[in-house]
Write a protein that holds these residues in place. Structure first.
Motif, PDB file in Angstrom:
ATOM      1  N   SER A 145       0.816  -1.269  -0.022  1.00  0.00           N
ATOM      2  CA  SER A 145       0.021  -0.103  -0.082  1.00  0.00           C
ATOM      3  C   SER A 145       0.798   1.177   0.231  1.00  0.00           C
ATOM      4  O   SER A 145       1.645   1.201   0.764  1.00  0.00           O
ATOM      5  CB  SER A 145      -0.962  -0.119   1.282  1.00  0.00           C
ATOM      6  OG  SER A 145      -1.610   1.397   1.419  1.00  0.00           O
ATOM      7  N   ILE A 224     -12.577  -0.480   4.034  1.00  0.00           N
ATOM      8  CA  ILE A 224     -11.283  -1.250   3.957  1.00  0.00           C
ATOM      9  C   ILE A 224     -10.114  -0.128   4.193  1.00  0.00           C
ATOM     10  O   ILE A 224      -9.924   0.580   3.219  1.00  0.00           O
ATOM     11  CB  ILE A 224     -11.154  -2.249   2.869  1.00  0.00           C
ATOM     12  CG1 ILE A 224     -12.432  -3.119   2.576  1.00  0.00           C
ATOM     13  CG2 ILE A 224      -9.812  -3.157   3.074  1.00  0.00           C
ATOM     14  CD1 ILE A 224     -12.730  -3.980   3.983  1.00  0.00           C
ATOM     15  N   THR A 227      -4.372  -0.061   3.727  1.00  0.00           N
ATOM     16  CA  THR A 227      -3.022  -1.017   3.769  1.00  0.00           C
ATOM     17  C   THR A 227      -3.400  -2.563   3.719  1.00  0.00           C
ATOM     18  O   THR A 227      -2.497  -3.548   3.912  1.00  0.00           O
ATOM     19  CB  THR A 227      -2.412  -0.952   5.143  1.00  0.00           C
ATOM     20  OG1 THR A 227      -3.370  -1.020   6.238  1.00  0.00           O
ATOM     21  CG2 THR A 227      -1.771   0.399   5.408  1.00  0.00           C
ATOM     22  N   ARG A 228      -4.604  -3.011   3.805  1.00  0.00           N
ATOM     23  CA  ARG A 228      -5.244  -4.269   3.625  1.00  0.00           C
ATOM     24  C   ARG A 228      -5.479  -4.668   2.386  1.00  0.00           C
ATOM     25  O   ARG A 228      -6.639  -4.774   1.980  1.00  0.00           O
ATOM     26  CB  ARG A 228      -6.555  -4.261   4.565  1.00  0.00           C
ATOM     27  CG  ARG A 228      -6.260  -4.201   6.166  1.00  0.00           C
ATOM     28  CD  ARG A 228      -5.062  -5.321   6.557  1.00  0.00           C
ATOM     29  NE  ARG A 228      -5.523  -6.733   6.243  1.00  0.00           N
ATOM     30  CZ  ARG A 228      -6.231  -7.461   7.120  1.00  0.00           C
ATOM     31  NH1 ARG A 228      -6.602  -6.930   8.151  1.00  0.00           N
ATOM     32  NH2 ARG A 228      -6.576  -8.696   6.957  1.00  0.00           N
ATOM     33  N   ASP A 230      -4.820  -7.502   0.931  1.00  0.00           N
ATOM     34  CA  ASP A 230      -5.378  -8.854   0.971  1.00  0.00           C
ATOM     35  C   ASP A 230      -6.921  -8.924   1.006  1.00  0.00           C
ATOM     36  O   ASP A 230      -7.704  -9.853   0.927  1.00  0.00           O
ATOM     37  CB  ASP A 230      -4.794  -9.553   2.042  1.00  0.00           C
ATOM     38  CG  ASP A 230      -5.212  -9.030   3.658  1.00  0.00           C
ATOM     39  OD1 ASP A 230      -5.158  -7.742   3.689  1.00  0.00           O
ATOM     40  OD2 ASP A 230      -5.588  -9.771   4.474  1.00  0.00           O
ATOM     41  N   LEU A 231      -7.773  -7.726   1.416  1.00  0.00           N
ATOM     42  CA  LEU A 231      -9.216  -8.005   1.377  1.00  0.00           C
ATOM     43  C   LEU A 231      -9.704  -7.212   0.281  1.00  0.00           C
ATOM     44  O   LEU A 231      -9.965  -5.988  -0.097  1.00  0.00           O
ATOM     45  CB  LEU A 231      -9.890  -7.081   2.699  1.00  0.00           C
ATOM     46  CG  LEU A 231      -9.139  -7.659   4.123  1.00  0.00           C
ATOM     47  CD1 LEU A 231      -9.780  -6.897   5.135  1.00  0.00           C
ATOM     48  CD2 LEU A 231      -9.775  -9.103   4.154  1.00  0.00           C
ATOM     49  N   ASP A 236     -13.401 -12.682   1.318  1.00  0.00           N
ATOM     50  CA  ASP A 236     -12.465 -11.944   2.006  1.00  0.00           C
ATOM     51  C   ASP A 236     -12.864 -11.742   3.459  1.00  0.00           C
ATOM     52  O   ASP A 236     -12.181 -11.873   4.353  1.00  0.00           O
ATOM     53  CB  ASP A 236     -11.456 -11.297   1.261  1.00  0.00           C
ATOM     54  CG  ASP A 236     -10.589 -11.923  -0.143  1.00  0.00           C
ATOM     55  OD1 ASP A 236     -10.614 -13.132   0.137  1.00  0.00           O
ATOM     56  OD2 ASP A 236     -10.342 -11.054  -0.774  1.00  0.00           O
ATOM     57  N   GLU A 240     -12.087 -12.830   7.325  1.00  0.00           N
ATOM     58  CA  GLU A 240     -11.622 -11.942   8.259  1.00  0.00           C
ATOM     59  C   GLU A 240     -12.280 -11.911   9.452  1.00  0.00           C
ATOM     60  O   GLU A 240     -11.994 -12.167  10.677  1.00  0.00           O
ATOM     61  CB  GLU A 240     -11.306 -10.689   7.682  1.00  0.00           C
ATOM     62  CG  GLU A 240     -10.615  -9.636   8.738  1.00  0.00           C
ATOM     63  CD  GLU A 240      -9.150  -9.857   8.765  1.00  0.00           C
ATOM     64  OE1 GLU A 240      -8.331  -8.911   9.341  1.00  0.00           O
ATOM     65  OE2 GLU A 240      -8.607 -10.817   7.987  1.00  0.00           O
TER      66      GLU A 240
END
Length: 264
Positions: A145, A224, A227-228, A230-231, A236, A240
């Motif tokens: 990010s 979201i 920095t995430r 991955d989501l 997803d 989490e």
């Protein structure tokens, strides 16, 4: 700054991950890469071309341009590869490894701190072409990010003030013309039950999102954090929620069995 040895706690932490201590400034950059996952770099200000205010740019390499990296190896770059450079010369192979012509040594008095983000495929292609694989290149090629850069430069400044008697000379210069916009993912209690196989109340989902530190609205439109990375979608988000709810609370259920003969 004053270039000194790192304190024992820093040496021990670096040794624990297989890195040797060099000096307080270099150690701070290596430590932060592990702590935040954001590669950072420090340049010796007085080794940059020019006098007074210096120029630092990110550009493509010039045809046949060479960089001698900190381990003493010389790499000839191709024009599509990126470098960080002053007004005269390349300082390092961007996102991969620093060069000797701006490296920190015992005579360093002033440093420029740098935290950048790069396009992952570009870094991976350069790394493979040069046969140069580093901790920084691995992190960039997987995708970071852009928001980590600001966090990284502030934390690195804090460490150098603490470890190398640094005195910040200027504020942060941030070149970020197109900031990432917050992403929203919708998720419902029915989604969590269908995917996880356990009924989680809306109240418990809300409490779980609060624990994670996510901002959400009723009906669970979840903002979201940048920095995430991955989501990306609703499954997803369910994963989490399940991770924080506790997979030990998801009871196994055998698939339903039927002895009905298959249709011809």
């Amino acid at each position: 700054v004053k270039v000194t040895e790192s304190p024992e706690w820093m040496k021990k932490r670096l040794a624990a991950i297989g890195q040797r201590s060099i000096n307080a400034i270099v150690d701070a950059t290596n430590y932060l890469t592990q702590e935040l996952g954001q590669p950072v770099h420090a340049f010796d200000y007085d080794k940059l071309a020019g006098s007074g205010k210096k120029e630092i740019v990110i550009r493509h390499a010039k045809p046949g341009e060479k960089v001698t990296t900190l381990d003493g190896k010389v790499y000839e770059l191709e024009p599509w590869m990126l470098v960080i450079a002053d007004s005269e010369k390349a300082l390092d192979i961007a996102g991969i490894k620093g060069g000797t012509n701006s490296g920190i040594d015992e005579n360093t008095k002033r440093v420029v701190l740098s935290a950048c983000t790069f396009n992952g495929p570009t870094i991976r292609k350069t790394s493979q072409k040069l046969g140069l694989r580093t901790d920084a290149s691995i992190r960039f090629q997987h995708g970071l990010s852009a928001h980590l850069a600001e966090m990284g430069i502030k934390r690195l400044t804090q460490l150098i003030v603490e470890l190398a008697h640094g005195v910040p000379a200027e504020d942060v210069l941030d070149v970020y013309p197109n900031p990432e916009k917050p992403r929203m993912i919708g998720v419902t209690a029915k989604d969590t039950q269908r995917i996880l196989g356990v009924a989680i109340s809306e109240s418990d989902i809300g409490k779980t999102l609060d624990r994670i530190g996510f901002t959400w609205t009723p009906g669970f439109q979840v903002e979201i954090p940048p920095t995430r990375l991955d989501l990306e979608n609703m499954p997803d988000m369910v994963e989490e929620i399940g991770r924080f709810y506790g997979y030990e609370n998801v009871k196994p259920i055998l698939p339903q069995y039927t002895d009905r003969a298959p249709e011809p």
